[in-house]
Each structure stands twice: as structure tokens, then as C-alpha cells.
Design a protein around this motif. Structure first.
Motif, mmCIF file in Angstrom:
data_model
loop_
_atom_site.group_PDB
_atom_site.id
_atom_site.type_symbol
_atom_site.label_atom_id
_atom_site.label_comp_id
_atom_site.label_asym_id
_atom_site.label_seq_id
_atom_site.Cartn_x
_atom_site.Cartn_y
_atom_site.Cartn_z
ATOM 1 N N VAL A 155 -16.654 -44.444 -3.319
ATOM 2 C CA VAL A 155 -15.697 -43.369 -3.569
ATOM 3 C C VAL A 155 -14.619 -43.386 -2.501
ATOM 4 N N THR A 156 -13.543 -42.669 -2.768
ATOM 5 C CA THR A 156 -12.531 -42.401 -1.757
ATOM 6 C C THR A 156 -12.628 -40.935 -1.358
ATOM 7 N N GLY A 157 -11.970 -40.592 -0.252
ATOM 8 C CA GLY A 157 -12.130 -39.259 0.309
ATOM 9 C C GLY A 157 -11.815 -38.129 -0.642
ATOM 10 N N ASN A 158 -10.760 -38.280 -1.449
ATOM 11 C CA ASN A 158 -10.380 -37.172 -2.321
ATOM 12 C C ASN A 158 -11.311 -37.010 -3.513
ATOM 13 N N GLU A 159 -12.354 -37.847 -3.580
ATOM 14 C CA GLU A 159 -13.370 -37.715 -4.623
ATOM 15 C C GLU A 159 -14.629 -37.025 -4.115
ATOM 16 N N VAL A 160 -14.594 -36.529 -2.883
ATOM 17 C CA VAL A 160 -15.788 -35.949 -2.264
ATOM 18 C C VAL A 160 -15.553 -34.478 -1.932
ATOM 19 N N ALA A 161 -16.474 -33.623 -2.367
ATOM 20 C CA ALA A 161 -16.547 -32.242 -1.884
ATOM 21 C C ALA A 161 -17.651 -32.195 -0.841
ATOM 22 N N PHE A 162 -17.314 -31.751 0.362
ATOM 23 C CA PHE A 162 -18.212 -31.857 1.517
ATOM 24 C C PHE A 162 -18.411 -30.488 2.142
ATOM 25 N N PHE A 163 -19.672 -30.165 2.466
ATOM 26 C CA PHE A 163 -20.023 -28.850 3.006
ATOM 27 C C PHE A 163 -20.817 -29.038 4.296
ATOM 28 N N ASP A 164 -20.325 -28.445 5.381
ATOM 29 C CA ASP A 164 -20.937 -28.627 6.694
ATOM 30 C C ASP A 164 -20.759 -27.337 7.483
ATOM 31 N N SER A 166 -20.348 -27.313 10.755
ATOM 32 C CA SER A 166 -19.600 -27.635 11.970
ATOM 33 C C SER A 166 -18.109 -27.750 11.669
ATOM 34 N N THR A 167 -17.310 -26.979 12.387
ATOM 35 C CA THR A 167 -15.865 -27.059 12.214
ATOM 36 C C THR A 167 -15.348 -28.450 12.551
ATOM 37 N N MET A 168 -15.887 -29.074 13.600
ATOM 38 C CA MET A 168 -15.440 -30.418 13.976
ATOM 39 C C MET A 168 -15.705 -31.423 12.862
ATOM 40 N N ASN A 169 -16.873 -31.329 12.239
ATOM 41 C CA ASN A 169 -17.197 -32.257 11.156
ATOM 42 C C ASN A 169 -16.301 -32.031 9.947
ATOM 43 N N VAL A 170 -16.033 -30.774 9.655
ATOM 44 C CA VAL A 170 -15.165 -30.449 8.526
ATOM 45 C C VAL A 170 -13.757 -30.984 8.761
ATOM 46 N N GLU A 171 -13.234 -30.786 9.962
ATOM 47 C CA GLU A 171 -11.881 -31.262 10.260
ATOM 48 C C GLU A 171 -11.813 -32.788 10.236
ATOM 49 N N ALA A 172 -12.866 -33.449 10.712
ATOM 50 C CA ALA A 172 -12.890 -34.913 10.683
ATOM 51 C C ALA A 172 -12.889 -35.430 9.248
ATOM 52 N N ALA A 173 -13.641 -34.763 8.383
ATOM 53 C CA ALA A 173 -13.671 -35.165 6.975
ATOM 54 C C ALA A 173 -12.321 -34.915 6.307
ATOM 55 N N LYS A 174 -11.711 -33.788 6.610
ATOM 56 C CA LYS A 174 -10.397 -33.486 6.038
ATOM 57 C C LYS A 174 -9.362 -34.537 6.435
ATOM 58 N N ALA A 175 -9.467 -35.030 7.671
ATOM 59 C CA ALA A 175 -8.513 -36.033 8.149
ATOM 60 C C ALA A 175 -8.582 -37.315 7.332
ATOM 61 N N LEU A 176 -9.712 -37.538 6.651
ATOM 62 C CA LEU A 176 -9.878 -38.715 5.800
ATOM 63 C C LEU A 176 -9.663 -38.384 4.327
ATOM 64 N N GLY A 177 -9.173 -37.177 4.067
ATOM 65 C CA GLY A 177 -8.837 -36.809 2.704
ATOM 66 C C GLY A 177 -9.944 -36.152 1.911
ATOM 67 N N TRP A 178 -11.081 -35.851 2.560
ATOM 68 C CA TRP A 178 -12.177 -35.194 1.859
ATOM 69 C C TRP A 178 -11.834 -33.729 1.584
ATOM 70 N N HIS A 179 -12.386 -33.186 0.506
ATOM 71 C CA HIS A 179 -12.340 -31.747 0.259
ATOM 72 C C HIS A 179 -13.497 -31.140 1.052
ATOM 73 N N ALA A 180 -13.221 -30.699 2.267
ATOM 74 C CA ALA A 180 -14.278 -30.302 3.195
ATOM 75 C C ALA A 180 -14.203 -28.810 3.488
ATOM 76 N N PHE A 181 -15.371 -28.184 3.547
ATOM 77 C CA PHE A 181 -15.453 -26.738 3.702
ATOM 78 C C PHE A 181 -16.530 -26.385 4.716
ATOM 79 N N ARG A 182 -16.196 -25.433 5.588
ATOM 80 C CA ARG A 182 -17.180 -24.983 6.572
ATOM 81 C C ARG A 182 -18.052 -23.886 5.976
ATOM 82 N N ILE A 183 -19.359 -24.074 6.117
ATOM 83 C CA ILE A 183 -20.351 -23.103 5.679
ATOM 84 C C ILE A 183 -20.814 -22.290 6.879
ATOM 85 N N ASP A 184 -20.921 -20.989 6.708
ATOM 86 C CA ASP A 184 -21.440 -20.107 7.754
ATOM 87 C C ASP A 184 -22.963 -20.095 7.659
#
Length: 207
Positions: A155-164, A166-184
Motif C-alpha cells: 500500500v501507499t500512505g494515503n491508503e492507510v488509516a492509522f490509530f495511535d 502517541s502524538t509523535m507516531n501520529v505526526e510521523a505517519a502523517k508526514a508519509l501521507g497516512w491518515h493518522a489519528f491520535r487516540i486518547d
């Protein structure tokens, strides 16, 4: 759909003192009660699979000020607490709907074995694909671990919905084009995942 494990599918304790309390082990009074897991300087290397279990438990024993490595092992084991409510049903619903489900977790062999073999964490087994840092030799938020996931999944980044959690992990995933969301992790996680998905489902056939 790609999920972190701790703080998203499984409730964990983020503090060594809390893990010790649950394990029934008293830490020395000099140990700082609010010390987070990642504050142990050798912990990242263990989660990349770079040091042995024996070395890890010896270093953890000294770090926590404990008398034995058996006590250190008990504390480490009690980091994993319980599944969040309804996570297994959520994963199975996604599978039944035709979505690819996976995890990408900073973890280690004893915790991975506990999640896979104990029967306590069925959502972990319900995932279609499972990626663990200690097997990959990489840790989030390194971009290489996200790129390795993309390559393995095709897959490529824009094909992934990612839930983490950690804010750092979410931002790193976003930098690669992932749909990344921080979970509380302090709240039930399934409603958060479902709310976030409303903003991305339909944008990619591969999500």
C-alpha cells in the motif's frame, strides 16, 4: 486499518510504578513514581530486539532498584492490563466488511507472546496482519518502520488509516501521507476510532 496495540486495543499502564503496584511489588522510596516506560534508557533497544531478555531484566532490575530479575520480569509482565471494551467486535466488523486490518506496535517478545498465546487479547488475534517492532528491528516514530509496513502490505500512505496514542507516531505517519489519528488512551477507544473513520472512509478503496 492499522492500529497501535498499547493505548488503542489494549489498556496498558504507562508508568513503571503502576506496573509494579499491579504486580504486587514495592519499589524503593527513592524511585520516582511518575517515571514513564520509555524513560528506561535500554527499553527502546529491547523493543527493537537488540538485547536479550536476560540483559533486559538485569538492567530493569537495577533501574527499578529491585532485588531480583524475577521481580523485574513480573513488573514488566504487568504493563499489559486488559483489552478496551468492544475492540474485538470492532476488528471483526472491519474484517467482515472487507477492510484489511493490521497492527503496527512498539513491543517486545514477552508481551507479543502474551498477546498471542494467553487468550486474554482476542482482538490481537482477529487482526489480519500483525507487525511488531522487535521482529522488524525498527521503532515508531522512525519513518523506516512505516515504509516497511507499506512495502509488506503493498500500500501507499494515503491508503492507510492509522490509530495511535502517541502524538509523535501520529505526526510521523502523517508526514508519509497516512491518515493518522491520535487516540486518547484514558477514554474508551472504539468510539474514537469510529468517529475518526467518518472523515476518511471512502477516500481510498484500499483503506
Amino acid at each position: 486499518m492499522c492500529f497501535d496495540i498499547g493505548g488503542v486495543l489494549i489498556r496498558i499502564t504507562p508508568l513503571w510504578s503502576e506496573a509494579a503496584r499491579v504486580a504486587g511489588i514495592e519499589l524503593p522510596s527513592r524511585f520516582e513514581a511518575h517515571t514513564e516506560l520509555d524513560s528506561a534508557p535500554f527499553f527502546p533497544a529491547y523493543q527493537r530486539g537488540e538485547i536479550s531478555h536476560e540483559d533486559f531484566y538485569e538492567q530493569l532490575r537495577d533501574f527499578l532498584g529491585l532485588a531480583t530479575t524475577l521481580e523485574a520480569e513480573r513488573v514488566h509482565r504487568h504493563i499489559l492490563v486488559e483489552p478496551y471494551p468492544e475492540v474485538e467486535a470492532m476488528i471483526r466488523d472491519f474484517n467482515d466488511a472487507g477492510y484489511s486490518t493490521a497492527c503496527l506496535s512498539n513491543t517486545n517478545e514477552p508481551h507479543w507472546r502474551e498477546m498471542s498465546e494467553s487468550g486474554r487479547f482476542p482482538a490481537h488475534l482477529a487482526l489480519g496482519h500483525r507487525f511488531a517492532s522487535h521482529e522488524m528491528g525498527l521503532l515508531k516514530p522512525q519513518p523506516e518502520i512505516f515504509q516497511a509496513f507499506e512495502k509488506a502490505m503493498g500500500v501507499t500512505g494515503n491508503e492507510v488509516a492509522f490509530f495511535d496514542d502517541s502524538t509523535m507516531n501520529v505526526e510521523a505517519a502523517k508526514a508519509l501521507g497516512w491518515h493518522a489519528f491520535r487516540i486518547d488512551p484514558a477514554r474508551n477507544t472504539v468510539p474514537q476510532v469510529k468517529t475518526y473513520l467518518e472523515s476518511v472512509v471512502g477516500k481510498s478503496e484500499r483503506l
